[in-house]
Design a protein around this motif. Structure first.
Motif, short mmCIF file in Angstrom:
data_model
loop_
_atom_site.label_atom_id
_atom_site.label_comp_id
_atom_site.label_asym_id
_atom_site.label_seq_id
_atom_site.Cartn_x
_atom_site.Cartn_y
_atom_site.Cartn_z
N THR A 40 -2.60 -13.42 -30.89
CA THR A 40 -3.23 -14.73 -30.79
C THR A 40 -3.29 -15.13 -29.34
O THR A 40 -2.38 -14.83 -28.57
CB THR A 40 -2.43 -15.80 -31.55
N LYS A 41 -4.32 -15.84 -28.99
CA LYS A 41 -4.54 -16.13 -27.59
C LYS A 41 -5.30 -17.44 -27.46
O LYS A 41 -6.23 -17.69 -28.23
CB LYS A 41 -5.38 -14.99 -27.04
N ILE A 42 -4.89 -18.26 -26.52
CA ILE A 42 -5.66 -19.47 -26.22
C ILE A 42 -6.06 -19.41 -24.77
O ILE A 42 -5.22 -19.23 -23.89
CB ILE A 42 -4.85 -20.75 -26.48
N GLU A 43 -7.34 -19.48 -24.50
CA GLU A 43 -7.82 -19.37 -23.13
C GLU A 43 -9.05 -20.24 -23.00
O GLU A 43 -9.99 -20.12 -23.79
CB GLU A 43 -8.16 -17.91 -22.83
N ASN A 44 -9.09 -21.11 -22.02
CA ASN A 44 -10.25 -21.97 -21.76
C ASN A 44 -10.77 -22.61 -23.06
O ASN A 44 -11.95 -22.53 -23.36
CB ASN A 44 -11.39 -21.19 -21.14
N VAL A 58 -11.61 -12.93 -34.40
CA VAL A 58 -12.17 -14.22 -34.78
C VAL A 58 -11.90 -15.18 -33.63
O VAL A 58 -10.75 -15.36 -33.23
CB VAL A 58 -11.53 -14.77 -36.08
N LYS A 59 -12.96 -15.73 -33.09
CA LYS A 59 -12.79 -16.63 -31.95
C LYS A 59 -13.42 -17.97 -32.27
O LYS A 59 -14.54 -18.02 -32.75
CB LYS A 59 -13.46 -16.02 -30.72
N ASN A 60 -12.67 -19.04 -32.05
CA ASN A 60 -13.26 -20.35 -32.27
C ASN A 60 -12.89 -21.29 -31.13
O ASN A 60 -11.87 -21.11 -30.47
CB ASN A 60 -12.82 -20.93 -33.62
N THR A 61 -13.74 -22.27 -30.91
CA THR A 61 -13.41 -23.26 -29.90
C THR A 61 -12.34 -24.17 -30.47
O THR A 61 -12.29 -24.41 -31.67
CB THR A 61 -14.65 -24.07 -29.52
N CYS A 62 -11.45 -24.66 -29.62
CA CYS A 62 -10.36 -25.49 -30.11
C CYS A 62 -9.96 -26.47 -29.02
O CYS A 62 -10.46 -26.43 -27.92
CB CYS A 62 -9.16 -24.63 -30.50
N HIS A 63 -9.02 -27.32 -29.35
CA HIS A 63 -8.66 -28.34 -28.36
C HIS A 63 -7.20 -28.28 -27.94
O HIS A 63 -6.77 -29.04 -27.12
CB HIS A 63 -8.98 -29.73 -28.91
N TYR A 64 -6.42 -27.36 -28.55
CA TYR A 64 -5.02 -27.50 -28.18
C TYR A 64 -4.61 -26.81 -26.90
O TYR A 64 -5.29 -25.97 -26.36
CB TYR A 64 -3.99 -27.15 -29.24
N GLU A 65 -3.42 -27.24 -26.51
CA GLU A 65 -2.86 -26.76 -25.27
C GLU A 65 -2.14 -25.45 -25.54
O GLU A 65 -1.75 -25.15 -26.65
CB GLU A 65 -1.85 -27.77 -24.75
N LEU A 66 -1.97 -24.76 -24.46
CA LEU A 66 -1.30 -23.47 -24.47
C LEU A 66 0.08 -23.51 -25.12
O LEU A 66 0.44 -22.63 -25.90
CB LEU A 66 -1.22 -23.04 -23.01
N SER A 67 0.86 -24.57 -24.85
CA SER A 67 2.25 -24.56 -25.31
C SER A 67 2.33 -24.62 -26.84
O SER A 67 3.32 -24.22 -27.43
CB SER A 67 3.00 -25.75 -24.72
N SER A 68 1.28 -25.09 -27.50
CA SER A 68 1.39 -25.26 -28.94
C SER A 68 1.26 -23.95 -29.70
O SER A 68 1.60 -23.87 -30.87
CB SER A 68 0.34 -26.26 -29.43
N ILE A 69 0.79 -22.91 -29.05
CA ILE A 69 0.63 -21.63 -29.74
C ILE A 69 1.98 -21.15 -30.28
O ILE A 69 2.08 -20.55 -31.33
CB ILE A 69 0.01 -20.58 -28.80
N HIS A 70 3.03 -21.47 -29.52
CA HIS A 70 4.38 -21.08 -29.88
C HIS A 70 4.76 -21.65 -31.24
O HIS A 70 5.42 -21.01 -32.03
CB HIS A 70 5.30 -21.65 -28.81
N GLN A 71 4.32 -22.88 -31.48
CA GLN A 71 4.71 -23.57 -32.71
C GLN A 71 3.76 -23.32 -33.86
O GLN A 71 4.09 -23.60 -35.00
CB GLN A 71 4.76 -25.07 -32.46
#
Lengths: 245, 437
Positions: free
Chosen positions: B418-422, B371-384
């Motif tokens: 989980t992954k946040i990229e671009n 499941v992939k969605n566009t989002c606005h958060y920064e990389l560091s927040s994935i941890h939390q």
């Protein structure tokens, strides 16, 4: 050993155009690329690769091949033989399966052929990227971390690991990479035992010393290169300072 | 001697019972401080208040447990059930002891009380332990269900009040062995009936949920049919246009009017290519999912997303017939993941691309769901993101993610990446088909 290049496309006219673009580009840039095959028959590509399993390839594959084996099946079969192969899908807009290309086949890229003016440029870009990766892989041998997921083993480049962390519940570990995390069944102790290049800086953290950005000795925190923070125990602090000096 | 040890042991055992029911091994310092205080003061309280000392002990234990749990109601239920078990065990221990002493040589008072407490301790602990195990077997988390069911908590509370009143009256009115036996029988049968009612209640709730699920599936199917009809009309229209186009092409070619043909191609045909790709039926490939529950959760959530103006993309290339996990749990997991994705897209401002893509496919021994969605958060927040109660959307939300981890923790053949990229947030669920949990 040159990078072998293949094109598989059922429309003969398009096939000829693609082959022409690729051959020309190899010649102009004088790349160490060996153009092997431009064919309408997916089995011909598969047969060649099966005979030469050790040689890495760059494959341009159409999704709809007008054959009982479609482009996706061919790519999956090629991937099994040539793990490091670079696969580029050539497809129409309506056949585009972006996530499947990326995650199932781990394709290098895709070219949408609806827009004919962009195709030539996109092919050249793909060749550049594939060639660059091929050269990189040839010069350095990366060490892989094996992660057991059920009966399967997944390989992860060790240098990309930030740290491991124990999960909330027992027997679960979270692996942190630069921009992703992965939770799996296992224990930090086992990983620590199997990989001496990681450092156990806390009861719940096993870090990659090469990815340390800075250490805050007063607060006993270590910041990794992706800005995530890990705890450091009193006992492990001197060792960590020594290791990262 | 008995006046000191009795209230003391009572507090300790009650606390242990509650901890077992709570399924929480850890204790905070504050919690332990209250318990130690209660233990130390319990003989004094007992000395002054005598029989009504439970009125202080029980609230005390309740308060101490509250320090580790923020569920006031569930904790009340736990204290109630813990004390009911202790009460029953105390009575049973008395009866057993009476039976033993009539057969064996007379025991001294201190020996008697040691036996008494050993019996009641082992009985009450095993009762609590069994209840938790049974609840787990039938896939109920005791703690969780008390949280949801006010009814069950109240039932436990009332039972406890009745049990204590009963014990109090017994002590006031006299304490003959027959009375104890009668009381215990009464209490046990009352308790068994309560449990029976509880089980029936849970079953009826399950039925209700089942009906709700069926309704939900039917609704999804209804929406899907409408979507298909709409699409079918579009295809018919296209067919009609296509025939018109072919006949005009025919005319141009027969007339050898190549200039006209070129103009027709550039002005009429080329723009219609874009139209074709735009009017695509995006959810069509969901028909490859052959598991009705899974298909309907995707349908409902994706139709919802479409109606909110989100660009939806679905990729299910090959038929998916079986997924090696409980489909109801998978539906819950997917529901959380998709709800989160839709919520995240909705908070995006208009300068962002609003898109949601999903893919299902089989690879080697796995089924992968992406499941992939566009989002606005920064990389560091994935941890939390996975931390309980934490949400980038503000307080009180984001519990979905901690429920998600809780659900996943029990499944050994499933992993979540989980992954946040671009500014793309990707969640990848990998389910091993060979090793079902």
């Amino acid at each position: 050993m040159a990078l072998l290049t293949f094109v598989c496309e059922d429309n003969e006219k398009q096939l000829a155009v693609f082959a022409q673009i690729i051959k020309q580009y190899i010649m102009i840039k004088n790349l160490d690329l060996n153009f092997v095959l431009a064919t309408v028959d997916p089995l011909a590509v598969l047969a060649y690769v099966q005979e030469h399993p050790q040689e890495p390839g760059l494959y341009f594959i159409d999704i709809d091949l007008n054959h009982e084996m479609n482009g996706l099946n061919l790519a999956a079969k090629l991937r099994k033989i040539d793990h490091a192969g670079k696969i580029v899908f050539v497809t129409t807009h309506s056949e585009m399966l972006y996530l499947t290309f990326t995650y199932k086949i781990e394709a290098l890229d895709y070219i949408i052929k609806d827009n004919s003016t962009m195709v030539a440029q996109k092919i050249r870009d793909c060749i550049d990227v594939a060639y660059e990766r091929y050269l990189n892989e040839r010069t350095q041998s990366t060490q892989f971390l094996q992660i057991k997921l059920g009966d399967q083993i997944r390989l992860i480049d060790q240098t990309l690991v930030m740290f491991f962390e124990t999960a909330f519940t027992a027997h679960r570990v979270i692996l942190h990479l630069a921009n992703s995390e992965l939770e799996f069944y296992g224990s930090i102790k086992e990983i620590e035992r199997a990989h001496s290049n990681f450092y156990r800086c806390h009861k719940s953290y096993l870090i990659n010393p090469d990815q340390v950005k800075q250490i805050d000795s007063a607060k006993r925190l270590v910041e990794m290169s992706n800005h995530e923070l890990c705890l450091v125990s009193v006992r492990a602090l001197p060792g960590l300072l020594k290791l990262t000096k | 001697m008995d006046a000191i040890s009795k209230p003391l042991l009572h507090v300790i055992f009650l606390y242990l019972n509650c901890k077992i029911l709570q399924e929480e091994k850890k204790a905070t310092k504050k919690e332990l401080a209250i318990i130690v205080g209660l233990v130390l003061f319990s003989p004094i309280i007992y000395h002054f208040l005598r029989l009504s000392y439970s009125l202080i002990i029980l609230p005390g234990i309740y308060l101490s447990l509250l320090t580790t749990s923020d569920e006031a109601l569930a904790t009340l239920g736990i204290v109630s059930y813990g004390s009911i078990f202790l009460l029953i065990s105390n009575n049973l221990a008395t009866i057993i002891l009476n039976l033993l002493t009539s057969n064996m040589a007379r025991l001294s008072v201190s020996q008697k009380s040691i036996f008494f407490w050993a019996f009641s301790f082992s009985l009450s602990v095993s009762f609590c332990w069994c209840l938790v195990k049974i609840a787990k077997k039938v896939k109920l988390n005791f703690n969780l269900d008390l949280k949801r069911n006010l009814f069950v908590t109240l039932m436990g509370f009332v039972t406890m009040v009745i049990g204590y009143t009963n014990a109090y009256l017994r002590l006031v009115l006299g304490n003959s062995p027959n009375l104890i036996q009668l009381n215990t029988l009464f209490l046990i049968s009352y308790f068994l009936i309560s449990i029976l009612v509880f089980i029936l209640y849970v079953l009826s709730i399950r039925n209700k949920e089942e009906i709700k699920r069926k309704e939900f599936e039917a609704e999804a199917l209804q929406q899907y049919t409408e979507e298909v009809e709409l699409h079918y009309n579009e295809v018919r229209k296209f067919k009609h246009d296509y025939q018109n186009i072919l006949s005009s092409l025919d005319q141009y070619i027969l007339d050898n009017d190549y200039e006209g043909l070129k103009a027709f191609y550039l002005n009429k045909l080329k723009p219609s290519f874009d139209e074709i790709s735009k009017s695509e039926f995006k959810l069509g490939s969901l028909s490859n999912i052959k598991i009705p529950e899974i298909k309907s959760i995707f349908l409902v959530k994706l139709l919802l997303a479409q109606s909110l103006g989100i660009k939806v993309q679905v990729e299910v290339g090959e038929p998916i017939k079986h997924i090696a996990m409980d489909s109801l749990i998978l539906v819950r997991i997917l529901g959380i993941i998709l709800d989160n994705a839709i919520e995240e897209i909705q908070v995006l401002t208009s300068e962002f691309n609003k898109s949601l893509s999903i893919a299902l496919f089989e690879s080697k021994d796995d089924i992968q769901i992406i499941v992939k969605n566009t989002c606005h958060y920064e990389l560091s927040s994935i941890h939390q993101l996975k931390r309980e109660g934490f949400s980038t959307k503000g307080n009180g939300r984001g519990y979905g993610l901690s429920i998600l981890s809780e659900l996943l923790n029990n499944l050994h053949n499933v992993i979540l990446e989980t992954k946040i990229e671009n500014s793309d947030f990707t969640q990848r669920l990998i389910i091993n088909q060979k090793k079902e949990a």
